[in-house]
Write a protein that holds these residues in place. Structure first.
Motif, short mmCIF file in Angstrom:
data_model
loop_
_atom_site.label_atom_id
_atom_site.label_comp_id
_atom_site.label_asym_id
_atom_site.label_seq_id
_atom_site.Cartn_x
_atom_site.Cartn_y
_atom_site.Cartn_z
N CYS A 180 27.00 -58.45 13.17
CA CYS A 180 28.13 -57.59 13.47
C CYS A 180 28.48 -57.62 14.96
N ALA A 181 27.47 -57.69 15.81
CA ALA A 181 27.70 -57.67 17.26
C ALA A 181 28.26 -58.99 17.77
N THR A 182 27.88 -60.09 17.16
CA THR A 182 28.25 -61.39 17.70
C THR A 182 29.42 -62.05 16.98
N ASP A 183 29.62 -61.74 15.70
CA ASP A 183 30.63 -62.45 14.92
C ASP A 183 31.86 -61.63 14.59
N PHE A 184 31.81 -60.31 14.84
CA PHE A 184 32.93 -59.46 14.44
C PHE A 184 33.40 -58.57 15.57
N ALA A 185 34.71 -58.30 15.57
CA ALA A 185 35.32 -57.52 16.64
C ALA A 185 35.20 -56.02 16.41
N ASP A 186 34.99 -55.61 15.17
CA ASP A 186 34.87 -54.19 14.86
C ASP A 186 33.57 -53.62 15.42
N ASP A 187 33.62 -52.37 15.86
CA ASP A 187 32.39 -51.64 16.16
C ASP A 187 31.79 -51.19 14.83
N VAL A 188 30.52 -51.52 14.61
CA VAL A 188 29.90 -51.27 13.31
C VAL A 188 28.61 -50.49 13.49
N ASP A 189 28.48 -49.42 12.73
CA ASP A 189 27.23 -48.67 12.63
C ASP A 189 26.50 -49.19 11.40
N VAL A 190 25.42 -49.91 11.62
CA VAL A 190 24.68 -50.54 10.52
C VAL A 190 23.58 -49.59 10.05
N ASP A 191 23.68 -49.16 8.81
CA ASP A 191 22.68 -48.28 8.24
C ASP A 191 21.43 -49.10 7.87
N GLN A 192 20.33 -48.40 7.64
CA GLN A 192 19.11 -49.07 7.19
C GLN A 192 19.36 -49.76 5.85
N VAL A 193 18.60 -50.82 5.60
CA VAL A 193 18.70 -51.52 4.33
C VAL A 193 17.85 -50.80 3.30
N THR A 194 18.49 -50.28 2.28
CA THR A 194 17.80 -49.49 1.26
C THR A 194 17.18 -50.39 0.20
N VAL A 195 15.93 -50.15 -0.11
CA VAL A 195 15.23 -50.92 -1.14
C VAL A 195 15.56 -50.34 -2.51
N LEU A 196 16.00 -51.20 -3.41
CA LEU A 196 16.24 -50.81 -4.81
C LEU A 196 15.21 -51.51 -5.68
N ARG A 197 14.32 -50.74 -6.26
CA ARG A 197 13.27 -51.34 -7.08
C ARG A 197 12.98 -50.44 -8.28
N ARG A 198 12.92 -51.08 -9.45
CA ARG A 198 12.55 -50.36 -10.67
C ARG A 198 11.18 -50.79 -11.19
N ARG A 199 10.83 -52.06 -10.96
CA ARG A 199 9.57 -52.59 -11.47
C ARG A 199 8.87 -53.38 -10.38
N GLN A 200 7.58 -53.62 -10.58
CA GLN A 200 6.80 -54.36 -9.60
C GLN A 200 7.00 -55.87 -9.71
N ARG A 201 7.49 -56.34 -10.83
CA ARG A 201 7.70 -57.78 -11.02
C ARG A 201 9.10 -58.17 -10.55
N PRO A 202 9.36 -59.49 -10.41
CA PRO A 202 10.70 -59.93 -10.05
C PRO A 202 11.72 -59.52 -11.12
N PRO A 203 12.85 -58.97 -10.73
CA PRO A 203 13.84 -58.52 -11.72
C PRO A 203 14.61 -59.69 -12.32
N THR A 204 15.01 -59.54 -13.56
CA THR A 204 15.86 -60.52 -14.21
C THR A 204 17.30 -60.32 -13.74
N VAL A 205 18.16 -61.27 -14.07
CA VAL A 205 19.57 -61.14 -13.70
C VAL A 205 20.19 -59.88 -14.33
N PRO A 206 20.00 -59.61 -15.63
CA PRO A 206 20.56 -58.36 -16.18
C PRO A 206 20.00 -57.11 -15.49
N GLU A 207 18.73 -57.14 -15.11
CA GLU A 207 18.16 -55.98 -14.42
C GLU A 207 18.78 -55.81 -13.04
N ILE A 208 19.05 -56.90 -12.34
CA ILE A 208 19.72 -56.81 -11.04
C ILE A 208 21.10 -56.19 -11.19
N ILE A 209 21.85 -56.67 -12.16
CA ILE A 209 23.19 -56.12 -12.40
C ILE A 209 23.09 -54.64 -12.77
#
Length: 215
Positions: free
Chosen positions: A31-60
């Motif tokens: 955001c700082a180097t490639d874009f002209a807008d001033d941007v407030d970047v929030d923390q990246v929120t973890v979305l997790r339902r299971r401990q294993r890798p999610p399938t494509v339908p689970e991601i959707i």
């Protein structure tokens, strides 16, 4: 000032302790180097339902359950050296399932081997965070950062570090994510690809490119 929200759907729970902090730093840099807008970047929120890798339908399903909450969604899957299979079984089906009508933009995070390899890209960061003076070779750091993608099993040098330290490397993941040089990481092709996809996704959200940086 624009407010940018993002989420991470990662393969494993240990990735949740490293990638969100690294990706937020990368977002701030983009955001700082490639874009002209001033941007407030929030923390990246973890979305997790299971401990294993999610399938494509689970991601959707996770994305739909959090509809209109995030602007960007990082979706992580290790290639384990099998680029064609990951594209055939995961990237292409996910792109098709995601479609073009969702308000969220998705960014694939696909290390050539495993995300642990990125930990081994910057010897200075490892020495600083771990509080050691070991040479790069003793840390498992290759001569060139990009060569972390040639390490067949990154967890092997990581285990050696754990044996020498007497502590799990995961205890240091957040600090390492904050300390690793982004300039070093962008010489690693798979991380550079994440950055470039991030730039395109943010541009697609309507952010104004900085002159000479983004088309």
């Amino acid at each position: 000032m624009r407010f940018l929200t993002s989420a991470l759907i990662a393969e494993g729970s240990s990735d949740d302790r490293f990638l969100p902090f690294l990706l937020r730093r990368s977002l701030e840099d983009v955001c700082a180097t490639d874009f002209a807008d001033d941007v407030d970047v929030d923390q990246v929120t973890v979305l997790r339902r299971r401990q294993r890798p999610p399938t494509v339908p689970e991601i959707i399903g996770v994305v739909e359950a959090n509809a209109d909450t995030f602007h960007l969604v990082f979706v992580h899957r290790d290639q384990d050296g099998n680029t064609d299979r990951v594209r055939r079984e995961w990237l292409d089906p996910l792109a098709e399932a995601w479609g073009t009508s969702r308000p969220e933009r998705w960014v694939p995070v696909v290390p050539v081997r495993k995300s642990e390899a990125w930990v081994l890209a910057d010897g200075n960061a490892l020495r600083s965070v771990l509080g050691v003076r070991w040479a790069d070779a003793d840390l498992g750091v290759p001569g060139r950062p990009r060569d972390v993608e040639r390490i067949g099993e990154p967890k092997v040098p990581i285990r050696r570090l754990v044996d020498r330290l007497g502590r799990p490397i995961e205890d240091f993941y957040e600090e390492l994510a904050e300390a690793i040089s982004l300039d070093v990481l962008t010489t690693v092709p798979s991380f550079l690809a994440v950055r470039e996809c991030t730039v395109r996704a943010i541009a697609d959200l309507g952010y104004r490119p900085r002159r000479g940086r983004t088309s």
